[in-house]
Design a protein around this motif. Structure first.
Motif, PDB file in Angstrom:
ATOM      1  N   THR A  22       0.854  -1.180   0.000  1.00 46.93           N
ATOM      2  CA  THR A  22       0.000   0.000   0.000  1.00 46.93           C
ATOM      3  C   THR A  22       0.888   1.226   0.000  1.00 46.93           C
ATOM      4  O   THR A  22       1.718   1.403   0.892  1.00 46.93           O
ATOM      5  CB  THR A  22      -0.921   0.006   1.242  1.00 46.93           C
ATOM      6  OG1 THR A  22      -1.593  -1.248   1.321  1.00 46.93           O
ATOM      7  CG2 THR A  22      -1.928   1.139   1.157  1.00 46.93           C
ATOM      8  N   GLU A  23       0.720   2.065  -1.013  1.00 49.41           N
ATOM      9  CA  GLU A  23       1.518   3.287  -1.148  1.00 49.41           C
ATOM     10  C   GLU A  23       0.562   4.422  -1.466  1.00 49.41           C
ATOM     11  O   GLU A  23      -0.147   4.384  -2.478  1.00 49.41           O
ATOM     12  CB  GLU A  23       2.552   3.117  -2.270  1.00 49.41           C
ATOM     13  CG  GLU A  23       3.466   4.284  -2.466  1.00 49.41           C
ATOM     14  CD  GLU A  23       4.521   4.403  -1.384  1.00 49.41           C
ATOM     15  OE1 GLU A  23       4.953   5.524  -1.110  1.00 49.41           O
ATOM     16  OE2 GLU A  23       4.926   3.373  -0.814  1.00 49.41           O
ATOM     17  N   ASP A  24       0.536   5.442  -0.607  1.00 47.58           N
ATOM     18  CA  ASP A  24      -0.347   6.595  -0.824  1.00 47.58           C
ATOM     19  C   ASP A  24      -1.784   6.160  -1.083  1.00 47.58           C
ATOM     20  O   ASP A  24      -2.432   6.614  -2.019  1.00 47.58           O
ATOM     21  CB  ASP A  24       0.163   7.462  -1.983  1.00 47.58           C
ATOM     22  CG  ASP A  24       1.513   8.090  -1.678  1.00 47.58           C
ATOM     23  OD1 ASP A  24       1.776   8.372  -0.490  1.00 47.58           O
ATOM     24  OD2 ASP A  24       2.291   8.291  -2.622  1.00 47.58           O
ATOM     25  N   ASN A  25      -2.298   5.262  -0.268  1.00 51.30           N
ATOM     26  CA  ASN A  25      -3.669   4.755  -0.355  1.00 51.30           C
ATOM     27  C   ASN A  25      -3.960   4.000  -1.647  1.00 51.30           C
ATOM     28  O   ASN A  25      -5.112   3.855  -2.036  1.00 51.30           O
ATOM     29  CB  ASN A  25      -4.684   5.886  -0.151  1.00 51.30           C
ATOM     30  CG  ASN A  25      -4.564   6.477   1.222  1.00 51.30           C
ATOM     31  OD1 ASN A  25      -4.381   5.767   2.201  1.00 51.30           O
ATOM     32  ND2 ASN A  25      -4.652   7.798   1.311  1.00 51.30           N
ATOM     33  N   PHE A  26      -2.926   3.542  -2.324  1.00 46.60           N
ATOM     34  CA  PHE A  26      -3.091   2.742  -3.529  1.00 46.60           C
ATOM     35  C   PHE A  26      -2.646   1.319  -3.219  1.00 46.60           C
ATOM     36  O   PHE A  26      -1.541   1.101  -2.745  1.00 46.60           O
ATOM     37  CB  PHE A  26      -2.260   3.331  -4.684  1.00 46.60           C
ATOM     38  CG  PHE A  26      -2.481   2.638  -5.991  1.00 46.60           C
ATOM     39  CD1 PHE A  26      -3.657   2.816  -6.700  1.00 46.60           C
ATOM     40  CD2 PHE A  26      -1.509   1.779  -6.494  1.00 46.60           C
ATOM     41  CE1 PHE A  26      -3.865   2.168  -7.913  1.00 46.60           C
ATOM     42  CE2 PHE A  26      -1.712   1.128  -7.700  1.00 46.60           C
ATOM     43  CZ  PHE A  26      -2.886   1.322  -8.410  1.00 46.60           C
ATOM     44  N   LYS A  27      -3.513   0.374  -3.496  1.00 46.24           N
ATOM     45  CA  LYS A  27      -3.274  -1.030  -3.150  1.00 46.24           C
ATOM     46  C   LYS A  27      -2.710  -1.784  -4.356  1.00 46.24           C
ATOM     47  O   LYS A  27      -3.275  -1.726  -5.440  1.00 46.24           O
ATOM     48  CB  LYS A  27      -4.595  -1.635  -2.697  1.00 46.24           C
ATOM     49  CG  LYS A  27      -4.597  -3.102  -2.457  1.00 46.24           C
ATOM     50  CD  LYS A  27      -5.981  -3.505  -1.962  1.00 46.24           C
ATOM     51  CE  LYS A  27      -6.376  -4.844  -2.452  1.00 46.24           C
ATOM     52  NZ  LYS A  27      -7.682  -5.264  -1.983  1.00 46.24           N
ATOM     53  N   PHE A 170      -6.594 -13.579   9.528  1.00 47.81           N
ATOM     54  CA  PHE A 170      -7.398 -12.836  10.493  1.00 47.81           C
ATOM     55  C   PHE A 170      -7.095 -11.340  10.391  1.00 47.81           C
ATOM     56  O   PHE A 170      -8.003 -10.517  10.316  1.00 47.81           O
ATOM     57  CB  PHE A 170      -7.119 -13.353  11.916  1.00 47.81           C
ATOM     58  CG  PHE A 170      -7.816 -12.571  12.988  1.00 47.81           C
ATOM     59  CD1 PHE A 170      -9.151 -12.798  13.277  1.00 47.81           C
ATOM     60  CD2 PHE A 170      -7.131 -11.603  13.714  1.00 47.81           C
ATOM     61  CE1 PHE A 170      -9.798 -12.076  14.273  1.00 47.81           C
ATOM     62  CE2 PHE A 170      -7.768 -10.879  14.708  1.00 47.81           C
ATOM     63  CZ  PHE A 170      -9.107 -11.111  14.990  1.00 47.81           C
ATOM     64  N   ALA A 171      -5.812 -10.982  10.355  1.00 52.25           N
ATOM     65  CA  ALA A 171      -5.424  -9.572  10.258  1.00 52.25           C
ATOM     66  C   ALA A 171      -5.971  -8.950   8.975  1.00 52.25           C
ATOM     67  O   ALA A 171      -6.398  -7.785   8.981  1.00 52.25           O
ATOM     68  CB  ALA A 171      -3.908  -9.435  10.314  1.00 52.25           C
ATOM     69  N   SER A 172      -5.997  -9.711   7.878  1.00 53.09           N
ATOM     70  CA  SER A 172      -6.460  -9.162   6.600  1.00 53.09           C
ATOM     71  C   SER A 172      -7.949  -8.826   6.620  1.00 53.09           C
ATOM     72  O   SER A 172      -8.409  -8.014   5.822  1.00 53.09           O
ATOM     73  CB  SER A 172      -6.143 -10.125   5.451  1.00 53.09           C
ATOM     74  OG  SER A 172      -6.983 -11.249   5.492  1.00 53.09           O
ATOM     75  N   GLN A 173      -8.702  -9.419   7.545  1.00 55.28           N
ATOM     76  CA  GLN A 173     -10.125  -9.112   7.664  1.00 55.28           C
ATOM     77  C   GLN A 173     -10.364  -7.728   8.274  1.00 55.28           C
ATOM     78  O   GLN A 173     -11.414  -7.120   8.028  1.00 55.28           O
ATOM     79  CB  GLN A 173     -10.824 -10.157   8.529  1.00 55.28           C
ATOM     80  CG  GLN A 173     -10.851 -11.533   7.937  1.00 55.28           C
ATOM     81  CD  GLN A 173     -11.453 -12.532   8.899  1.00 55.28           C
ATOM     82  OE1 GLN A 173     -12.365 -12.207   9.661  1.00 55.28           O
ATOM     83  NE2 GLN A 173     -10.947 -13.755   8.878  1.00 55.28           N
ATOM     84  N   PHE A 174      -9.402  -7.231   9.048  1.00 59.38           N
ATOM     85  CA  PHE A 174      -9.610  -5.989   9.790  1.00 59.38           C
ATOM     86  C   PHE A 174      -8.636  -4.876   9.427  1.00 59.38           C
ATOM     87  O   PHE A 174      -8.863  -3.726   9.781  1.00 59.38           O
ATOM     88  CB  PHE A 174      -9.530  -6.278  11.297  1.00 59.38           C
ATOM     89  CG  PHE A 174     -10.552  -7.276  11.740  1.00 59.38           C
ATOM     90  CD1 PHE A 174     -11.877  -6.904  11.944  1.00 59.38           C
ATOM     91  CD2 PHE A 174     -10.210  -8.612  11.922  1.00 59.38           C
ATOM     92  CE1 PHE A 174     -12.836  -7.823  12.332  1.00 59.38           C
ATOM     93  CE2 PHE A 174     -11.158  -9.543  12.314  1.00 59.38           C
ATOM     94  CZ  PHE A 174     -12.480  -9.149  12.516  1.00 59.38           C
ATOM     95  N   ASP A 175      -7.558  -5.192   8.746  1.00 58.40           N
ATOM     96  CA  ASP A 175      -6.560  -4.198   8.360  1.00 58.40           C
ATOM     97  C   ASP A 175      -6.618  -4.009   6.854  1.00 58.40           C
ATOM     98  O   ASP A 175      -6.318  -4.930   6.102  1.00 58.40           O
ATOM     99  CB  ASP A 175      -5.156  -4.650   8.795  1.00 58.40           C
ATOM    100  CG  ASP A 175      -4.087  -3.676   8.347  1.00 58.40           C
ATOM    101  OD1 ASP A 175      -4.306  -2.454   8.471  1.00 58.40           O
ATOM    102  OD2 ASP A 175      -3.041  -4.132   7.853  1.00 58.40           O
ATOM    103  N   VAL A 176      -6.995  -2.810   6.397  1.00 53.97           N
ATOM    104  CA  VAL A 176      -7.143  -2.556   4.960  1.00 53.97           C
ATOM    105  C   VAL A 176      -5.811  -2.613   4.219  1.00 53.97           C
ATOM    106  O   VAL A 176      -5.792  -2.705   2.999  1.00 53.97           O
ATOM    107  CB  VAL A 176      -7.826  -1.189   4.691  1.00 53.97           C
ATOM    108  CG1 VAL A 176      -9.229  -1.176   5.271  1.00 53.97           C
ATOM    109  CG2 VAL A 176      -6.998  -0.050   5.247  1.00 53.97           C
ATOM    110  N   ASN A 177      -4.699  -2.572   4.936  1.00 48.86           N
ATOM    111  CA  ASN A 177      -3.377  -2.606   4.323  1.00 48.86           C
ATOM    112  C   ASN A 177      -2.784  -4.009   4.249  1.00 48.86           C
ATOM    113  O   ASN A 177      -1.601  -4.166   3.963  1.00 48.86           O
ATOM    114  CB  ASN A 177      -2.428  -1.685   5.085  1.00 48.86           C
ATOM    115  CG  ASN A 177      -2.887  -0.251   5.030  1.00 48.86           C
ATOM    116  OD1 ASN A 177      -3.098   0.299   3.960  1.00 48.86           O
ATOM    117  ND2 ASN A 177      -3.088   0.359   6.183  1.00 48.86           N
ATOM    118  N   THR A 178      -3.583  -5.019   4.537  1.00 44.70           N
ATOM    119  CA  THR A 178      -3.134  -6.414   4.505  1.00 44.70           C
ATOM    120  C   THR A 178      -4.012  -7.192   3.542  1.00 44.70           C
ATOM    121  O   THR A 178      -5.229  -7.067   3.585  1.00 44.70           O
ATOM    122  CB  THR A 178      -3.220  -7.044   5.921  1.00 44.70           C
ATOM    123  OG1 THR A 178      -2.366  -6.331   6.793  1.00 44.70           O
ATOM    124  CG2 THR A 178      -2.825  -8.506   5.905  1.00 44.70           C
TER     125      THR A 178
END
Length: 191
Positions: A22-27, A170-178
């Motif tokens: 994730t760079e500058d809100n770009f996935k 599990f982390a990917s369910q709650f962290d938008v950067n994962t």
């Protein structure tokens, strides 16, 4: 950001990471740019700024670890100075006190079955519980893994592989950067 998880058990280390950048809100999903890399007999888990991670991946010359060496002394006297040297040669100013940006990095580094956390000030620690969670989803994955482990000493590498994978999912369910594929790397003592 990322989710990076590391576990050390007797004679082995296991590192896991997601594939999302994730760079500058770009996935971007980039399995071709792994967050866990092998450099000689070292495994390095990379989070944070990409430039210092690229230097470690492509330019760092890891010092030789001998079985008679104390791992903590080796980190302080050989590994950290060699990383600083690589950063300096690569033109990366890791100690720039004038940089007011939110930049930085954290690494997990494994050698000969020993696992350490290196922070952006080049300090290093070896946690008593031998579990590390770094990056934006690191605390979520760390909490999940800690809750799932009854006794780390009795776990096999296969069991830990599954638990590390579940923790990052599990982390990917709650962290938008994962997100994306999960990379798991195992290093045994002597490899």
């Amino acid at each position: 950001m990322t989710t990076l998880l590391g576990v050390q058990i007797k004679g082995a280390c296991l590192l896991g990471a997601d594939a999302q950048i994730t760079e500058d809100n770009f996935k971007t999903l980039s399995s071709g740019t792994p967050k866990i890399v092998k450099r000689g007999r070292y495994l390095i888990g990379i989070t944070g700024d990409t430039r210092p991670g690229d230097i470690l991946t492509y330019n760092w010359r890891p010092p030789t670890f001998r079985n008679s060496d104390d791992p903590i002394q080796h980190m302080g006297k050989k590994v950290i100075p060699s990383i600083i040297k690589a950063f300096n040669e690569g033109g990366y100013k890791w100690d720039d006190k004038d940089d007011k940006s939110d930049s930085g990095f954290d690494y997990l580094i494994a050698f000969n079955g020993n696992l350490f956390h290196i922070a952006c000030d080049m300090s290093f620690i070896q946690a008593d519980n031998h579990i590390y969670g770094l990056g934006s989803g690191g605390q979520l994955a760390f909490g999940y893994l800690n809750g799932a482990l009854e006794n780390i000493k009795n776990k096999t590498t296969d069991t830990l592989d599954s638990l590390v994978r579940q923790s990052i999912e599990f982390a990917s369910q709650f962290d938008v950067n994962t997100g994306g594929d999960i990379q798991i790397e195992l290093q045994r003592k002597g490899e």
